[in-house]
Design an enzyme around this catalytic site. Structure first.
Site, PDB file in Angstrom:
ATOM      1  N   TYR A  72      -1.557 -41.779 -82.142  1.00  0.00           N
ATOM      2  CA  TYR A  72      -1.181 -42.996 -81.402  1.00  0.00           C
ATOM      3  C   TYR A  72       0.037 -42.735 -80.518  1.00  0.00           C
ATOM      4  O   TYR A  72       0.062 -43.116 -79.353  1.00  0.00           O
ATOM      5  CB  TYR A  72      -0.874 -44.127 -82.392  1.00  0.00           C
ATOM      6  CG  TYR A  72      -0.721 -45.473 -81.720  1.00  0.00           C
ATOM      7  CD1 TYR A  72      -1.795 -46.360 -81.632  1.00  0.00           C
ATOM      8  CD2 TYR A  72       0.500 -45.869 -81.170  1.00  0.00           C
ATOM      9  CE1 TYR A  72      -1.655 -47.587 -81.006  1.00  0.00           C
ATOM     10  CE2 TYR A  72       0.647 -47.095 -80.547  1.00  0.00           C
ATOM     11  CZ  TYR A  72      -0.431 -47.958 -80.470  1.00  0.00           C
ATOM     12  OH  TYR A  72      -0.301 -49.163 -79.848  1.00  0.00           O
ATOM     13  N   PHE A 124      -7.118 -50.616 -50.434  1.00  0.00           N
ATOM     14  CA  PHE A 124      -8.400 -50.637 -51.154  1.00  0.00           C
ATOM     15  C   PHE A 124      -8.597 -52.043 -51.735  1.00  0.00           C
ATOM     16  O   PHE A 124      -7.632 -52.762 -51.952  1.00  0.00           O
ATOM     17  CB  PHE A 124      -8.358 -49.574 -52.265  1.00  0.00           C
ATOM     18  CG  PHE A 124      -9.642 -49.477 -53.039  1.00  0.00           C
ATOM     19  CD1 PHE A 124     -10.802 -49.033 -52.434  1.00  0.00           C
ATOM     20  CD2 PHE A 124      -9.701 -49.848 -54.375  1.00  0.00           C
ATOM     21  CE1 PHE A 124     -11.988 -48.947 -53.139  1.00  0.00           C
ATOM     22  CE2 PHE A 124     -10.886 -49.763 -55.091  1.00  0.00           C
ATOM     23  CZ  PHE A 124     -12.026 -49.319 -54.474  1.00  0.00           C
ATOM     24  N   ASP A 125      -9.857 -52.443 -52.005  1.00  0.00           N
ATOM     25  CA  ASP A 125     -10.083 -53.858 -52.383  1.00  0.00           C
ATOM     26  C   ASP A 125      -9.372 -54.284 -53.673  1.00  0.00           C
ATOM     27  O   ASP A 125      -8.862 -55.398 -53.750  1.00  0.00           O
ATOM     28  CB  ASP A 125     -11.570 -54.248 -52.377  1.00  0.00           C
ATOM     29  CG  ASP A 125     -12.455 -53.279 -53.126  1.00  0.00           C
ATOM     30  OD1 ASP A 125     -11.914 -52.365 -53.771  1.00  0.00           O
ATOM     31  OD2 ASP A 125     -13.691 -53.419 -53.081  1.00  0.00           O
ATOM     32  N   ASP A 214      -1.241 -44.473 -52.802  1.00  0.00           N
ATOM     33  CA  ASP A 214      -2.484 -44.717 -53.536  1.00  0.00           C
ATOM     34  C   ASP A 214      -3.279 -43.411 -53.393  1.00  0.00           C
ATOM     35  O   ASP A 214      -3.837 -43.118 -52.349  1.00  0.00           O
ATOM     36  CB  ASP A 214      -3.222 -45.913 -52.936  1.00  0.00           C
ATOM     37  CG  ASP A 214      -4.531 -46.210 -53.661  1.00  0.00           C
ATOM     38  OD1 ASP A 214      -4.951 -45.380 -54.495  1.00  0.00           O
ATOM     39  OD2 ASP A 214      -5.136 -47.262 -53.384  1.00  0.00           O
ATOM     40  N   ALA A 216      -5.936 -41.781 -54.978  1.00  0.00           N
ATOM     41  CA  ALA A 216      -7.256 -41.518 -55.566  1.00  0.00           C
ATOM     42  C   ALA A 216      -7.885 -40.229 -55.034  1.00  0.00           C
ATOM     43  O   ALA A 216      -8.465 -39.461 -55.787  1.00  0.00           O
ATOM     44  CB  ALA A 216      -8.182 -42.701 -55.320  1.00  0.00           C
ATOM     45  N   LYS A 257     -11.637 -40.349 -59.435  1.00  0.00           N
ATOM     46  CA  LYS A 257     -11.965 -39.681 -58.170  1.00  0.00           C
ATOM     47  C   LYS A 257     -11.474 -38.230 -58.260  1.00  0.00           C
ATOM     48  O   LYS A 257     -12.129 -37.405 -58.871  1.00  0.00           O
ATOM     49  CB  LYS A 257     -11.319 -40.428 -56.986  1.00  0.00           C
ATOM     50  CG  LYS A 257     -11.997 -41.709 -56.524  1.00  0.00           C
ATOM     51  CD  LYS A 257     -12.105 -42.790 -57.534  1.00  0.00           C
ATOM     52  CE  LYS A 257     -12.519 -44.119 -56.986  1.00  0.00           C
ATOM     53  NZ  LYS A 257     -11.428 -45.054 -56.771  1.00  0.00           N
ATOM     54  N   HIS A 449     -19.816 -59.283 -53.929  1.00  0.00           N
ATOM     55  CA  HIS A 449     -20.852 -58.259 -53.741  1.00  0.00           C
ATOM     56  C   HIS A 449     -21.414 -57.713 -55.048  1.00  0.00           C
ATOM     57  O   HIS A 449     -22.560 -57.295 -55.106  1.00  0.00           O
ATOM     58  CB  HIS A 449     -20.323 -57.123 -52.857  1.00  0.00           C
ATOM     59  CG  HIS A 449     -19.095 -56.450 -53.385  1.00  0.00           C
ATOM     60  ND1 HIS A 449     -17.880 -57.090 -53.437  1.00  0.00           N
ATOM     61  CD2 HIS A 449     -18.900 -55.217 -53.897  1.00  0.00           C
ATOM     62  CE1 HIS A 449     -16.990 -56.257 -53.951  1.00  0.00           C
ATOM     63  NE2 HIS A 449     -17.583 -55.118 -54.245  1.00  0.00           N
TER      64      HIS A 449
HETATM   65  C1  PLP Z   1     -11.156 -46.409 -56.685  1.00  0.00           C
HETATM   66  C2  PLP Z   1      -9.892 -46.709 -55.998  1.00  0.00           C
HETATM   67  C3  PLP Z   1      -8.912 -47.527 -56.592  1.00  0.00           C
HETATM   68  C4  PLP Z   1      -9.127 -48.229 -57.916  1.00  0.00           C
HETATM   69  O1  PLP Z   1      -9.348 -47.351 -58.939  1.00  0.00           O
HETATM   70  P1  PLP Z   1     -10.332 -47.653 -60.179  1.00  0.00           P
HETATM   71  O2  PLP Z   1     -10.216 -46.420 -60.993  1.00  0.00           O
HETATM   72  O3  PLP Z   1     -11.706 -47.896 -59.643  1.00  0.00           O
HETATM   73  O4  PLP Z   1      -9.804 -48.854 -60.881  1.00  0.00           O
HETATM   74  C5  PLP Z   1      -7.733 -47.717 -55.900  1.00  0.00           C
HETATM   75  N1  PLP Z   1      -7.540 -47.169 -54.692  1.00  0.00           N
HETATM   76  C6  PLP Z   1      -8.452 -46.384 -54.093  1.00  0.00           C
HETATM   77  C7  PLP Z   1      -8.179 -45.782 -52.762  1.00  0.00           C
HETATM   78  C8  PLP Z   1      -9.670 -46.139 -54.724  1.00  0.00           C
HETATM   79  O5  PLP Z   1     -10.590 -45.387 -54.105  1.00  0.00           O
END
Ligand code: PLP
Length: 458
Positions: A72, A124-125, A214, A216, A257, A449
């Site tokens: 843990y 990103f959304d 960000d 990813a 990613k 969506h």
């Molecule tokens: C996928 C993504 C996120 C969110 O990550 P999740 O692992 O899907 O929660 C944030 N920013 C970007 C650019 C992404 O491609």
């Protein structure tokens, strides 16, 4: 004769996939209300829905999983993962989370206050969602060139320093940070140059505003810098990534990613104050600070994944596959966001299905047609995803209407790319006969969506 290019890996384990008949797909799509998210995965032949958490792990990653420490607190797996992050990014404070949006949730719970302005190169959304749900504002500062799908420029994901400076000047004291997304997912997986990262960072720091990256697809971004930006051709991906992060104050990461794992994420920074602030939100939302929503074995796999995916051969294999698909589409004259992005091809549905009116969702119609043609599941990044305006409740038809062919890492071969290209060509060849689209019969208020139900017209 020069040897042709081939993958930098060989296949050790396979998962069978199955074709279906057109009649079966007609039935399944109807049952799914013309929404590909509602299909069962077994009803799909080639799945291009997303590259998030859908990659194949390596033998090194799978063997690292067996050594997971599931304690843990203070698990050895956490320290392996943390050391890998520090080595690649230069950030010493690392907070694990279960995925990227969870990292956003923890960081933004600490940093974002109602009324704040948070500029970024096309958030990103989920990032936008986490800003707007806190009654703050996400302002897009992507360069205008990104909107022209046929324009070929090397760094179409860049932020516009002029747009940024205006916002920083007019909102002194009300911008807690900016978000720089690498690669810029929303405009088509387009990279941000090192020169742009440097300039944007210097501008922010002049105004005392921190930069959150960000990250990813930071490794894919580093690949594009190496192959497209002068002065970086002889640097390694790891050197380039380290330099990119040196201009940022903090990063959020969706490890699904460029971390090459099926689930995971993290926050990393050198700001002690932010680290302390985030701890208070990590513990209740994600879990204790040395696991934060991940298993020990997952942190082990992530440590290896980060190392593997910051090697040039791995990235070259991936991005060349996306480019290969793009070349096949070029042969057939199918229009997409140019140049090909790092993780996906975004087909310009509006200019393919010219007879389908905006109100009948051309990109979603094309998504359905591609599924019916060959059992290929792509996804709509267009008018459905754009949701309705929160005030007027009108559909937002002002953006791009795209069909995204998103390529999972180390999963499909170029033979699959050929199937995708020919299936799309067959739809393209009969585009003149597709005159009607879809009508919404049910939708959720936000992020519709995923669950929307649609009816075929005509
Ligand atoms: C996928 C993504 C996120 C969110 O990550 P999740 O692992 O899907 O929660 C944030 N920013 C970007 C650019 C992404 O491609």
């Amino acid at each position: 004769m020069e040897l042709p290019f081939a993958e930098s890996w060989k296949i050790k384990m396979v998962e069978p996939i199955h074709k279906s008949t057109r009649a079966e797909r007609e039935q399944w799509l109807k049952e799914a209300h013309n929404n590909i998210f509602m299909l069962k995965a077994e009803q799909v032949y080639i799945d291009l829905c997303t590259d998030s958490g859908t990659g194949a792990m390596s033998d090194r990653q799978w063997s690292a999983m067996m050594l997971g420490d599931e304690s843990y607190a203070g698990a050895n797996s956490f320290f392996k993962f943390k050391d890998a992050v520090t080595q690649i990014t230069g950030f010493n404070f690392v907070i694990p989370t279960h995925q990227g949006r969870a990292a956003e949730n923890v960081l933004f719970s600490y940093l974002v206050k109602p009324g704040n302005i948070i500029p970024g190169n096309a958030h990103f959304d989920t990032t936008k969602g986490h800003i707007e749900s806190r009654k703050a504002f996400a302002i897009d500062i992507t360069i205008d060139e990104a909107k022209d799908t046929q324009l070929e420029i090397p760094f179409k994901g860049n932020a516009d320093p002029k747009k940024l400076e205006k916002i920083l000047e007019e909102n002194r004291g009300n911008v807690p940070f900016i978000v720089l997304t690498v690669t810029n997912n929303t405009v088509g997986g387009q990279p941000v140059s090192m020169a742009n990262i440097k300039e944007i960072s210097a501008l922010c720091h002049k105004y005392g505003v921190p930069v959150v990256m960000d990250s990813a697809r930071f490794a894919e971004n580093a690949y594009f810098i190496k192959t497209r930006e002068k002065g970086y051709e002889n640097k390694t991906i790891k050197e380039i990534a380290k330099e990119m992060f040196s201009y940022a104050d903090c990063m959020t990461m969706s490890a699904k990613k460029d971390g090459l794992v099926n689930m995971g994420g993290f926050i990393a920074t050198n700001k002690q104050e932010w680290f302390d602030g985030c701890k208070a939100f990590c513990i209740p939302f994600e879990g204790y600070l040395t696991y934060g929503g991940m298993n020990g074995r997952d942190m082990n796999a992530l440590a290896v994944g980060l190392d593997e995916n910051t090697e040039f051969d791995m990235l070259q294999t991936r991005i060349k596959q996306v480019e290969y698909l793009a070349q096949r589409l070029d042969e057939f004259g199918i229009p997409y966001q140019r140049p090909a992005g790092g993780h996906a091809i975004f087909v310009d549905a509006d200019s393919v299905l010219t007879h389908v009116p905006k109100e009948e969702f051309p990109a979603q119609t094309l998504t359905c047609e591609l599924y019916l043609e060959a059992g290929i599941r792509a996804c709509e990044i267009g008018y459905l995803l754009a949701d309705r305006d929160p005030v007027t409740r009108q559909n937002r038809f002002n953006g791009l209407d795209l069909l995204r062919l998103c390529i999972p890492r180390r999963v499909y071969t170029n033979n699959h790319m050929d199937v995708i290209a020919v299936a799309l060509k067959n739809v393209y060849d009969r585009r003149e006969t597709i005159t009607r689209g879809l009508e919404i019969t049910w939708e959720a208020e936000l992020m519709r969506h995923f669950t929307v139900q649609l009816k075929r017209l005509g």
